[in-house]
Motif scaffolding. Structure first.
Motif, PDB file in Angstrom:
ATOM      1  N   ARG A 127     117.884 -78.684  -7.470  1.00 57.96           N
ATOM      2  CA  ARG A 127     116.691 -78.587  -8.329  1.00 57.96           C
ATOM      3  C   ARG A 127     116.041 -77.217  -8.177  1.00 57.96           C
ATOM      4  N   PRO A 128     115.514 -76.627  -9.257  1.00 60.06           N
ATOM      5  CA  PRO A 128     114.920 -75.284  -9.154  1.00 60.06           C
ATOM      6  C   PRO A 128     113.597 -75.262  -8.399  1.00 60.06           C
ATOM      7  N   TYR A 129     112.880 -76.385  -8.390  1.00 56.33           N
ATOM      8  CA  TYR A 129     111.613 -76.459  -7.661  1.00 56.33           C
ATOM      9  C   TYR A 129     111.342 -77.905  -7.282  1.00 56.33           C
ATOM     10  N   GLY A 130     110.416 -78.098  -6.364  1.00 60.53           N
ATOM     11  CA  GLY A 130     110.056 -79.442  -5.935  1.00 60.53           C
ATOM     12  C   GLY A 130     109.986 -79.560  -4.416  1.00 60.53           C
ATOM     13  N   LEU A 131     109.625 -80.762  -3.960  1.00 60.66           N
ATOM     14  CA  LEU A 131     109.466 -81.060  -2.536  1.00 60.66           C
ATOM     15  C   LEU A 131     110.613 -81.951  -2.059  1.00 60.66           C
ATOM     16  N   PHE A 132     111.246 -81.538  -0.975  1.00 59.34           N
ATOM     17  CA  PHE A 132     112.336 -82.316  -0.379  1.00 59.34           C
ATOM     18  C   PHE A 132     111.950 -82.582   1.074  1.00 59.34           C
ATOM     19  N   PHE A 133     111.807 -83.867   1.448  1.00 58.13           N
ATOM     20  CA  PHE A 133     111.400 -84.230   2.811  1.00 58.13           C
ATOM     21  C   PHE A 133     112.533 -84.933   3.563  1.00 58.13           C
ATOM     22  N   VAL A 134     112.663 -84.599   4.850  1.00 61.25           N
ATOM     23  CA  VAL A 134     113.517 -85.349   5.771  1.00 61.25           C
ATOM     24  C   VAL A 134     112.589 -86.037   6.763  1.00 61.25           C
ATOM     25  N   THR A 135     112.734 -87.345   6.943  1.00 61.57           N
ATOM     26  CA  THR A 135     111.827 -88.087   7.819  1.00 61.57           C
ATOM     27  C   THR A 135     112.598 -88.789   8.929  1.00 61.57           C
ATOM     28  N   LYS A 192     121.429 -73.946   4.433  1.00 63.52           N
ATOM     29  CA  LYS A 192     122.687 -73.218   4.279  1.00 63.52           C
ATOM     30  C   LYS A 192     123.346 -73.551   2.943  1.00 63.52           C
ATOM     31  N   GLU A 193     123.107 -74.773   2.468  1.00 65.97           N
ATOM     32  CA  GLU A 193     123.648 -75.196   1.173  1.00 65.97           C
ATOM     33  C   GLU A 193     123.011 -74.397   0.031  1.00 65.97           C
ATOM     34  N   THR A 194     121.787 -73.903   0.257  1.00 59.43           N
ATOM     35  CA  THR A 194     121.059 -73.210  -0.818  1.00 59.43           C
ATOM     36  C   THR A 194     121.156 -71.688  -0.725  1.00 59.43           C
ATOM     37  N   ILE A 195     121.798 -71.151   0.348  1.00 57.92           N
ATOM     38  CA  ILE A 195     121.845 -69.694   0.520  1.00 57.92           C
ATOM     39  C   ILE A 195     122.561 -69.039  -0.660  1.00 57.92           C
ATOM     40  N   ASP A 196     121.889 -68.046  -1.208  1.00 58.48           N
ATOM     41  CA  ASP A 196     122.408 -67.323  -2.366  1.00 58.48           C
ATOM     42  C   ASP A 196     121.809 -65.921  -2.317  1.00 58.48           C
ATOM     43  N   ALA A 229     100.208 -79.854   3.904  1.00 57.10           N
ATOM     44  CA  ALA A 229     100.761 -80.675   2.824  1.00 57.10           C
ATOM     45  C   ALA A 229     100.319 -80.155   1.457  1.00 57.10           C
ATOM     46  N   GLN A 230      99.050 -79.795   1.336  1.00 59.92           N
ATOM     47  CA  GLN A 230      98.540 -79.304   0.048  1.00 59.92           C
ATOM     48  C   GLN A 230      99.206 -77.990  -0.366  1.00 59.92           C
ATOM     49  N   ILE A 231      99.410 -77.101   0.586  1.00 64.23           N
ATOM     50  CA  ILE A 231     100.057 -75.819   0.259  1.00 64.23           C
ATOM     51  C   ILE A 231     101.504 -76.059  -0.158  1.00 64.23           C
ATOM     52  N   CYS A 232     102.203 -76.988   0.526  1.00 56.83           N
ATOM     53  CA  CYS A 232     103.581 -77.327   0.158  1.00 56.83           C
ATOM     54  C   CYS A 232     103.638 -77.862  -1.272  1.00 56.83           C
ATOM     55  N   VAL A 233     102.714 -78.760  -1.599  1.00 58.14           N
ATOM     56  CA  VAL A 233     102.682 -79.354  -2.940  1.00 58.14           C
ATOM     57  C   VAL A 233     102.424 -78.290  -3.995  1.00 58.14           C
ATOM     58  N   ARG A 234     101.462 -77.411  -3.732  1.00 55.74           N
ATOM     59  CA  ARG A 234     101.131 -76.371  -4.716  1.00 55.74           C
ATOM     60  C   ARG A 234     102.278 -75.380  -4.886  1.00 55.74           C
ATOM     61  N   ALA A 235     102.973 -75.093  -3.762  1.00 54.48           N
ATOM     62  CA  ALA A 235     104.122 -74.196  -3.853  1.00 54.48           C
ATOM     63  C   ALA A 235     105.214 -74.829  -4.716  1.00 54.48           C
ATOM     64  N   ALA A 236     105.411 -76.130  -4.555  1.00 53.06           N
ATOM     65  CA  ALA A 236     106.417 -76.822  -5.361  1.00 53.06           C
ATOM     66  C   ALA A 236     106.030 -76.845  -6.829  1.00 53.06           C
ATOM     67  N   LEU A 237     104.747 -76.996  -7.092  1.00 52.99           N
ATOM     68  CA  LEU A 237     104.275 -77.060  -8.477  1.00 52.99           C
ATOM     69  C   LEU A 237     104.317 -75.698  -9.171  1.00 52.99           C
ATOM     70  N   THR A 238     104.350 -74.627  -8.394  1.00 52.86           N
ATOM     71  CA  THR A 238     104.345 -73.283  -8.987  1.00 52.86           C
ATOM     72  C   THR A 238     105.738 -72.646  -8.983  1.00 52.86           C
TER      73      THR A 238
END
Length: 571
Positions: free
Chosen positions: A326-334, A350-354, A412-421
């Motif tokens: 996905r080009p943007y969004g939040l991905f969590f590992v819990t 490493k899967e996303t390195i480009d 959490a808020q900064i992560c969400v805003r970064a994903a939204l932008t």
């Protein structure tokens, strides 16, 4: 006869019957002890007979009680060469020293770490004699009592030392160590035997695939433990009096303050091993008996940072890889502490390195250094928190951001805003499963209208110990014995134990996971702040396999035991 197994030698010598051996082997499969010790415990064998047979098996001399083999040379300084603490703790008695060869009586000639420690401490090659524990303890007490009494009668005896416990207490009361004491610590730490001993402890841990080394001081002993496949195991320890020098050596390697014993310290060590360098994280904390040290081993060669190698089931792996594109969004590992979240994040990164992408990470601390990724270690003590680092990242033209952990609302808020932008953000949460991550984010104050469009995927995971392929034992799955579960395979496996797995029945670990893709029905539930149960049901309908179900699949594949799956997935 040295190539024969101990049980075969005992049978040959007529010390046990085949029936008794079979009974002991059955008991061994449950207790995971050595066959000789089990035979003694069952009353089928005496200690003297066992030691005699072991001497035959290993082709080394057997020191009987009344033989002169247990009478050390009192004029060769053997009592100083092998200190009493080490002799008593490890049941080893120095007998003679000729050139660089030291002959010693031991109770356990198979304790290779103790023998290696003995080589490091003495600088000698070791020639072994075997004796029973009972007779060896008597001989050790007799020899060191003689040495001590001889020292007090000698006119050339060194000045009487203050009792060790008293020295320790006085050191704890001193505000600052003297220069003389610091210099002594450095001298002790840089002696060849100590350097070799520390090197041996680390090398042995790496060879045994340990993730952590624990060095714990107590009044009369040091406890050495390795964490292997998530479980701590006791290892034959060094002598108690060597503890300060070992700690000092480790502090010198990590460039820590060896004079500071009252406060915790953290550092890092680069340890050369063969053709590679292993990174170690070191943590010290003061205890009542001295400083406890924990070393975290960060061995990239032992921890494959590759999603394909972590053990994800095929469908789970596909869902993760689709989310990472996905080009943007939040991905969590819990998951809880020690469930492998950081390793999965690194593998996902490493899967996303480009070369066309700018990737930044904020970590506490940086565990693995990866080319092509800009990694920042957070330092809260100077104001560099996750939130501070994230704010700076957003001014660094990022494409992908990884945050070690979301601990508070601001992060959490900064992560969400970064994903939204327009940024793709990866991070971890401490929740038990994937659906509860949504409730966790809402509970700490993230607004539903912000979370709904930003969240892409949540993956929960655990690490489960793999069955040892050499000794795993096949059983027929009776539903009555396994909670009513009807397995698809005719046979499943349980742990047994062999030399290959150190009699644990397990070797290595594999990931159990559940991957929740955030689709439209789940987004609607987030908007209404739905309950955990509603979110979980929606995720199941959309194809989410639970941690327990993933474990059952791996049981049917012969990878895991039922007991192990239950222990890591059932709350």
């Amino acid at each position: 006869m040295a190539h024969l197994k101990l049980g075969e030698i005992l049978l040959q010598q007529g010390l046990i019957t085949e029936k008794q051996l079979l009974e002991a082997i059955q008991a061994q499969s449950k207790e995971h002890g050595r066959i000789g010790e089990i035979l003694i415990k069952l009353g089928m064998l005496t200690e003297e007979d066992l030691v005699n047979a072991l001497a035959t098996q290993l082709n080394i001399p057997f020191a009987e009680k009344d033989s002169n083999l247990l009478e050390p040379d009192t004029k060769s300084g053997l009592g100083k060469l092998v200190p009493y603490d080490f002799a008593k703790t490890n049941l080893v008695l120095p007998l003679t020293k000729k050139g660089r060869v030291l002959k010693c009586a031991v109770a356990d000639p198979l304790d290779l770490l103790m023998i290696d420690n003995l080589k490091m401490i003495t600088g000698c090659d070791i020639d072994l004699v075997i004796a029973s524990r009972t007779h060896l303890i008597e001989a050790i007490n007799r020899f060191y009592t003689f040495i001590r009494s001889g020292a007090t009668q000698s006119a050339l005896a060194p000045k009487k030392k203050t009792e060790p416990a008293k020295i320790k207490e006085e050191e704890r009361q001193l505000p600052i160590q003297s220069d003389e004491a610091i210099n002594k610590l450095i001298e002790d730490a840089e002696e060849a035997p100590i350097i070799k001993l520390v090197d041996l402890i680390i090398r042995q841990a790496i060879e045994q695939r340990a993730s952590d080394i624990h060095i714990e001081p107590y009044k009369n002993q040091v406890i050495l433990r390795y964490r292997i496949d998530g479980t701590l195991y006791k290892i034959p320890p060094p002598a108690r009096h060597l503890h300060p020098a070992i700690v000092s050596r480790l502090k010198i390697l990590a460039k820590l303050d060896i004079a500071e014993k009252r406060m915790p310290q953290d550092g890092a060590i680069s340890f050369p091993l063969d053709d590679r360098v292993i990174d170690l994280r070191i943590s010290t904390v003061p205890t009542v008996w001295g400083e406890k040290v924990v070393l975290r081993i960060l061995d990239k060669s032992a921890t494959p940072l590759d999603l394909n190698s972590l053990g994800f089931s095929g469908n789970q792996l596909d869902r993760v890889k689709i989310s990472l594109k996905r080009p943007y969004g939040l991905f969590f590992v819990t998951g809880p502490t020690g469930s492998g979240k950081s390793t999965t994040l690194y593998a996902a990164l490493k899967e996303t390195i480009d070369p066309k992408k700018n990737i930044l990470t904020a970590e506490d601390p940086v565990e693995f250094k990866i080319d092509g990724i800009n990694q920042v270690g957070v330092r809260p003590e100077i104001g560099l928190s996750f939130a501070t680092a994230l704010k700076a990242f957003l001014r660094q033209d990022p494409d992908i951001i990884m945050v070690g952990e979301v601990r508070d609302l601001e992060t959490a808020q900064i992560c969400v805003r970064a994903a939204l932008t327009g940024h793709f953000v990866l991070s971890t949460l401490h929740t038990n499963d994937a659906p509860s991550a949504i409730n966790r984010l809402l509970d700490i104050g993230v607004e539903p209208y912000l979370l709904t469009p930003s969240l892409v995927c949540v993956m929960a995971q655990r690490l489960a110990r793999r069955l040892c392929p050499k000794c795993k034992e096949a059983i027929e799955p009776n539903p009555d014995q396994f909670g009513g579960i009807n397995f698809k395979s005719d046979l499943i496996y349980k742990a047994s134990g062999c030399d290959e797995c150190n009699n644990t029945g397990y070797r290595g670990r594999i990931v159990l996971s559940e991957t929740m893709i955030i689709d439209d029905p789940i987004r609607e539930l987030i908007t209404t702040k739905a309950s955990y149960g509603q979110i979980r049901d929606a995720a199941r309908k959309a194809g989410m396999v639970t941690l327990f179900e993933d474990g059952i699949k791996k049981i049917e594949e012969g990878i895991l035991s039922f007991d192990e799956v239950v222990s890591v997935t059932v709350l």
